[in-house]
Design a protein around this motif. Structure first.
Motif, PDB file in Angstrom:
ATOM      1  N   SER A 120     -17.443   7.954 -39.736  1.00 14.49           N
ATOM      2  CA  SER A 120     -16.300   8.425 -40.532  1.00 14.49           C
ATOM      3  C   SER A 120     -16.610   9.640 -41.399  1.00 14.49           C
ATOM      4  O   SER A 120     -15.815  10.591 -41.411  1.00 14.49           O
ATOM      5  CB  SER A 120     -15.763   7.273 -41.393  1.00 14.49           C
ATOM      6  OG  SER A 120     -15.193   6.270 -40.588  1.00 14.49           O
ATOM      7  N   PRO A 121     -17.737   9.683 -42.155  1.00 14.57           N
ATOM      8  CA  PRO A 121     -17.990  10.870 -42.976  1.00 14.57           C
ATOM      9  C   PRO A 121     -18.065  12.167 -42.164  1.00 14.57           C
ATOM     10  O   PRO A 121     -17.509  13.202 -42.570  1.00 14.57           O
ATOM     11  CB  PRO A 121     -19.340  10.561 -43.647  1.00 14.57           C
ATOM     12  CG  PRO A 121     -19.410   9.069 -43.676  1.00 14.57           C
ATOM     13  CD  PRO A 121     -18.756   8.633 -42.403  1.00 14.57           C
ATOM     14  N   SER A 356     -19.336   6.041 -46.635  1.00 18.39           N
ATOM     15  CA  SER A 356     -18.595   7.129 -47.285  1.00 18.39           C
ATOM     16  C   SER A 356     -18.694   7.040 -48.798  1.00 18.39           C
ATOM     17  O   SER A 356     -18.860   8.062 -49.490  1.00 18.39           O
ATOM     18  CB  SER A 356     -17.117   7.092 -46.863  1.00 18.39           C
ATOM     19  OG  SER A 356     -16.973   7.306 -45.480  1.00 18.39           O
ATOM     20  N   ASN A 357     -18.600   5.823 -49.345  1.00 18.35           N
ATOM     21  CA  ASN A 357     -18.622   5.667 -50.794  1.00 18.35           C
ATOM     22  C   ASN A 357     -19.981   6.019 -51.398  1.00 18.35           C
ATOM     23  O   ASN A 357     -20.056   6.563 -52.504  1.00 18.35           O
ATOM     24  CB  ASN A 357     -18.233   4.237 -51.171  1.00 18.35           C
ATOM     25  CG  ASN A 357     -16.730   4.014 -51.103  1.00 18.35           C
ATOM     26  OD1 ASN A 357     -15.955   4.901 -51.422  1.00 18.35           O
ATOM     27  ND2 ASN A 357     -16.321   2.836 -50.654  1.00 18.35           N
ATOM     28  N   LEU A 358     -21.070   5.703 -50.686  1.00 17.18           N
ATOM     29  CA  LEU A 358     -22.388   6.097 -51.188  1.00 17.18           C
ATOM     30  C   LEU A 358     -22.527   7.607 -51.217  1.00 17.18           C
ATOM     31  O   LEU A 358     -23.143   8.169 -52.142  1.00 17.18           O
ATOM     32  CB  LEU A 358     -23.485   5.474 -50.326  1.00 17.18           C
ATOM     33  CG  LEU A 358     -23.671   3.953 -50.456  1.00 17.18           C
ATOM     34  CD1 LEU A 358     -24.801   3.475 -49.547  1.00 17.18           C
ATOM     35  CD2 LEU A 358     -23.969   3.560 -51.905  1.00 17.18           C
ATOM     36  N   ALA A 367     -29.914   9.781 -47.058  1.00 15.46           N
ATOM     37  CA  ALA A 367     -30.259   8.832 -48.123  1.00 15.46           C
ATOM     38  C   ALA A 367     -29.319   7.624 -48.109  1.00 15.46           C
ATOM     39  O   ALA A 367     -29.753   6.483 -48.292  1.00 15.46           O
ATOM     40  CB  ALA A 367     -30.213   9.523 -49.477  1.00 15.46           C
ATOM     41  N   ALA A 368     -28.027   7.874 -47.884  1.00 10.58           N
ATOM     42  CA  ALA A 368     -27.059   6.779 -47.849  1.00 10.58           C
ATOM     43  C   ALA A 368     -27.343   5.838 -46.680  1.00 10.58           C
ATOM     44  O   ALA A 368     -27.338   4.602 -46.834  1.00 10.58           O
ATOM     45  CB  ALA A 368     -25.645   7.336 -47.742  1.00 10.58           C
ATOM     46  N   ASP A 369     -27.606   6.411 -45.505  1.00 12.09           N
ATOM     47  CA  ASP A 369     -27.861   5.578 -44.330  1.00 12.09           C
ATOM     48  C   ASP A 369     -29.168   4.795 -44.470  1.00 12.09           C
ATOM     49  O   ASP A 369     -29.263   3.637 -44.059  1.00 12.09           O
ATOM     50  CB  ASP A 369     -27.900   6.438 -43.068  1.00 12.09           C
ATOM     51  CG  ASP A 369     -26.536   7.014 -42.723  1.00 12.09           C
ATOM     52  OD1 ASP A 369     -25.532   6.467 -43.210  1.00 12.09           O
ATOM     53  OD2 ASP A 369     -26.481   8.010 -41.972  1.00 12.09           O
TER      54      ASP A 369
END
Length: 528
Positions: A120-121, A356-358, A367-369
């Motif tokens: 999604s991002p 997406s929120n991270l 980093a988010a993943d």
């Protein structure tokens, strides 16, 4: 394959090869976009892609012809018999092998809808969609999970029907070929093309877990079936771990599109894997393939049992799902519905939007993943603990403990999620609950709902618990598509926490402990 012959092997393999070739013809377009970081939005479809689309459609049709047994839709189910493993049967190497193979199959299957949150991002950026990362975008990116979830709902119905008509093994094989064909999501130039492919992907992904549980019901000794179902259902967390790992390692270099393209090798692997998966003996008996049925039953220590006249009359006259909401099942069903709904809200509300929120909290994609992969890895032992708790301790108390822990983690995230982005240790610990814990609760609920209801309504009880989870997903994605609210980390966490904590109360008040009858099958609830 696995001692069970396909209806028309030549057509099956020709159709599969045509589908693979069709996907491969899409790859030059993807590779030509390397110097643009694989941004293909707005590019016209070239001749190889057009030929590839034709090959995929033709391949799916030919594959279906190769899998459907002659007279499949005219055969009557073997209603007079049931197939079940002997209760005093020890776990054989064949049982362990089946558990391993079905675990891998469920992981491959579950990775498809889970990937929605990780692509999604990138899709928001490339197509200019509306999301927490781009509030001023055009179409809402929530249309993507809505399309995929609609596909899984339809797929659950379709694959349940197909499993009875053409067999469990052919149904799984066709799902694998469908995964291969829908890998071209990774090369679609338009968002609308992704929506269509995502719907088709959901059709294939919707029915794997019910088919897996159907096979286990006929092969795993009843006294082991509960914890085995929890263990296999809990592989949803393993699928999340692999999806987050692939996103962290491949997407920064090859874009979000590569996460869809992995459907090609994983689909091929699923097809090869199915040579080790047996067919349903009951299905084989219905088609007059007695020798194959008895060979499989001998391998797994299963036997035939006659369905009593009472059971047949009850099955025919007990009515529809409304029976589950009348005494003595009213309170029990209420607890199942609330718990199933809360699972859907967490899975398609919190989990789906957490990548997406991270990023909206300041973490870059890698980093988010990696945070999600590390959190999942941290919580993974919970799956094995849940299976042990369910099998050795208490089914009802396992649900209560898991739901309370996940609900508490979501409450903390709903009020402190944004500040926790700067405290990675606590962020990882708290994320492990909604990611792994929700998968564990879903697996436990699947096993629990198959054991707490008596025979005459058991299949409807199991179907209801699965269906309300998908309904929760449709509801939350529908709200987001309508633009009623932005899916922030606090909002999605609270949306899941409230019904989950209500479910704790409902299970404590109305839940029952499965009671084993003399044959090892669940008996009537003593009192609800």
């Amino acid at each position: 394959m696995g001692g069970v012959e396909l209806a028309r092997p030549l057509y099956f393999w020709l159709g599969t090869l045509a589908t693979v070739a069709g996907v491969l013809l899409h790859l030059p377009m993807y590779l030509h976009g390397a110097d643009m970081h694989y941004r293909l939005a707005g590019m016209p479809m070239d001749l190889p892609m057009t030929i590839g689309m034709v090959l995929i459609v033709a391949g799916l049709v030919v594959t279906a012809w190769g899998l459907v047994p002659p007279g499949a839709f005219a055969a009557r189910p073997a209603a007079e018999v049931r197939v079940r493993a002997l209760d005093d049967q020890r776990m054989r190497p064949a049982h362990i092998g089946l558990i391993v193979v079905m675990s891998v199959a469920v992981v491959i299957d579950a990775m498809k809808p889970i990937t929605l949150g990780f692509v999604s991002p990138g899709m928001v950026e490339e197509y200019g969609l509306r999301s927490p990362l781009n509030p001023g975008g055009d179409l809402p990116v929530a249309l993507l999970p809505l399309s995929g979830l609609t596909g899984t709902v339809l797929g659950s119905l379709l694959w349940g029907w197909l499993g009875d008509k053409i067999g469990r093994k052919p149904s799984i094989l066709y799902a694998g070929v469908l995964f291969i064909g829908t890998a071209i999501c990774g090369v679609m130039p338009s968002f609308e093309g992704n929506l269509a492919m995502c719907l088709a992907m959901g059709l294939g992904a919707g029915g794997m877990l019910p088919i897996a549980f159907s096979l286990l019901a006929e092969t795993i000794p009843p006294r082991h079936k509960g914890w085995v179902m929890v263990l296999i259902g809990g592989n949803l967390a393993v699928a999340y771990l692999l999806a987050s790992f692939l996103s962290a390692t491949l997407a920064p270099e090859y874009s979000w599109r590569v996460l869809w393209l992995v459907g090609l090798p994983t689909g091929v692997f699923l097809i090869l894997l199915n040579r080790f998966i047996p067919e349903s003996p009951r299905f084989l008996l219905a088609h007059g393939r007695d020798a194959e049925a008895h060979a499989i039953m001998a391998r797994y220590g299963a036997t035939l049992t006659s369905e009593s006249d009472v059971e047949r009359v009850q099955d025919e006259h007990e009515g529809g799902y409304s029976r589950l909401f009348r005494a003595p099942f009213t309170g029990l069903t209420t607890a199942v519905v609330i718990l199933g709904l809360s699972i859907g809200l967490v899975t398609y509300g919190f989990q789906l939007w957490i990548p997406s929120n991270l990023r909206s909290l300041g973490l870059d994609q890698s980093a988010a993943d990696r945070a999600l992969a590390d959190s999942t890895l941290l919580g993974l032992p919970l799956i094995f603990i849940s299976a042990a708790m369910y099998g050795l301790w208490s089914a009802k108390k396992t649900i209560v403990v898991l739901s309370a822990l996940v609900g508490a983690a979501l409450v903390v995230l709903s009020f402190s999620g944004e500040t926790l982005a700067h405290d990675r240790t606590w962020l990882y610990v708290l994320l492990a609950g909604p990611i792994v814990g929700t998968a564990a609760i879903a697996a436990v609920l699947a096993a629990y709902s198959s054991e707490i209801y008596p025979t005459r309504v058991r299949s409807r009880g199991s179907g209801l618990s699965a269906g309300v989870g998908k309904f929760g997903g449709v509801a939350v994605t529908g709200v987001l598509v309508a633009g009623a609210a932005a899916p922030s980390i606090g909002m999605t966490a609270l949306l899941g926490a409230v019904p989950l904590l209500l479910a704790v109360v409902a299970v404590l008040v109305f839940g029952v402990e499965p009671v084993k009858g003399p044959a090892g099958a669940p008996a009537e609830p003593a009192k609800v």
